[in-house]
Design a protein around this motif. Structure first.
Motif, PDB file in Angstrom:
ATOM      1  N   GLU A  45       4.239   5.607  -3.296  1.00  0.00           N
ATOM      2  CA  GLU A  45       5.478   5.822  -2.527  1.00  0.00           C
ATOM      3  C   GLU A  45       6.540   5.788  -3.071  1.00  0.00           C
ATOM      4  OE1 GLU A  45       4.860   1.630  -2.514  1.00  0.00           O
ATOM      5  OE2 GLU A  45       3.370   3.022  -2.290  1.00  0.00           O
ATOM      6  N   GLY A  87      10.342   4.942   0.199  1.00  0.00           N
ATOM      7  CA  GLY A  87       9.003   5.409   0.282  1.00  0.00           C
ATOM      8  C   GLY A  87       8.591   4.926   1.641  1.00  0.00           C
ATOM      9  N   ILE A  91       7.600   7.056   4.876  1.00  0.00           N
ATOM     10  CA  ILE A  91       6.091   7.093   5.570  1.00  0.00           C
ATOM     11  C   ILE A  91       6.010   6.675   6.750  1.00  0.00           C
ATOM     12  CG2 ILE A  91       3.809   6.234   5.166  1.00  0.00           C
ATOM     13  CD1 ILE A  91       4.508   5.865   2.219  1.00  0.00           C
ATOM     14  N   ALA A 101      -1.152   9.476   3.241  1.00  0.00           N
ATOM     15  CA  ALA A 101      -1.278   8.327   2.522  1.00  0.00           C
ATOM     16  C   ALA A 101      -2.554   7.985   2.414  1.00  0.00           C
ATOM     17  CB  ALA A 101      -0.084   7.233   3.320  1.00  0.00           C
ATOM     18  N   ILE A 107       0.109   9.677  -2.096  1.00  0.00           N
ATOM     19  CA  ILE A 107       0.681  10.350  -0.991  1.00  0.00           C
ATOM     20  C   ILE A 107       0.439  11.956  -1.325  1.00  0.00           C
ATOM     21  CG2 ILE A 107       2.985  10.952  -0.071  1.00  0.00           C
ATOM     22  CD1 ILE A 107       2.055   7.807   0.127  1.00  0.00           C
TER      23      ILE A 107
END
Length: 114
Positions: A45, A87, A91, A101, A107
C-alpha cells in the motif's frame, strides 16, 4: 519521489510471474474482459499511495510534484507523509471495480475494471 510497480499486458503475463495473484484476481473479478487489458501491481500500500500522489488520482486533481526540486533549502514535505496510512485510507475508500488488495498485500490497479 518514485515508487515500485510492475506492469502486465494481460493476465497470462502475470500468471507466468505470480500464479497465486492471478488466481486471486480471477476469483475476485465479475467480468472476463479485463483479462486481456493491462494492469499495474504494487508490492504494498505504500508504493500504491506514492503512485496515487505522483501519477494517479491526485495528479488528475491537479497536484503537481516536480521531480528534482530543491525547495530552496527547505525540507521536502513529501518526506513527512505517512504513506502507509494514506495507502490504507485510499484502500478503504477506493472503487473496488478498479483496485484489488491481495492476500499478500499487493495492490492491483486497472483502468478497465474487474
Amino acid at each position: 519521489m518514485s515508487y515500485e510497480y510492475e506492469i502486465y499486458d494481460n493476465l497470462d503475463q502475470l500468471r507466468k510471474v505470480d500464479q497465486k495473484l492471478a488466481d486471486e484476481l480471477i476469483k475476485y473479478s465479475w467480468s472476463e474482459d479485463w483479462k486481456n487489458e493491462d494492469f499495474i501491481v504494487f508490492p504494498n500500500e505504500i508504493e500504491f499511495a506514492k503512485f496515487e500522489l505522483e501519477d494517479g488520482w491526485y495528479e488528475e486533481l491537479g497536484l503537481v510534484i516536480k521531480k528534482g526540486i530543491s525547495y530552496k533549502g527547505a525540507v521536502n514535505p513529501f518526506n513527512y507523509i505517512n504513506y502507509k496510512k494514506l495507502g490504507d485510507d485510499l484502500i478503504k475508500k477506493w472503487d473496488s471495480s478498479l483496485y484489488y488488495a491481495s492476500d499478500e498485500g499487493k495492490i492491483v490497479r486497472t483502468s478497465y475494471g474487474f
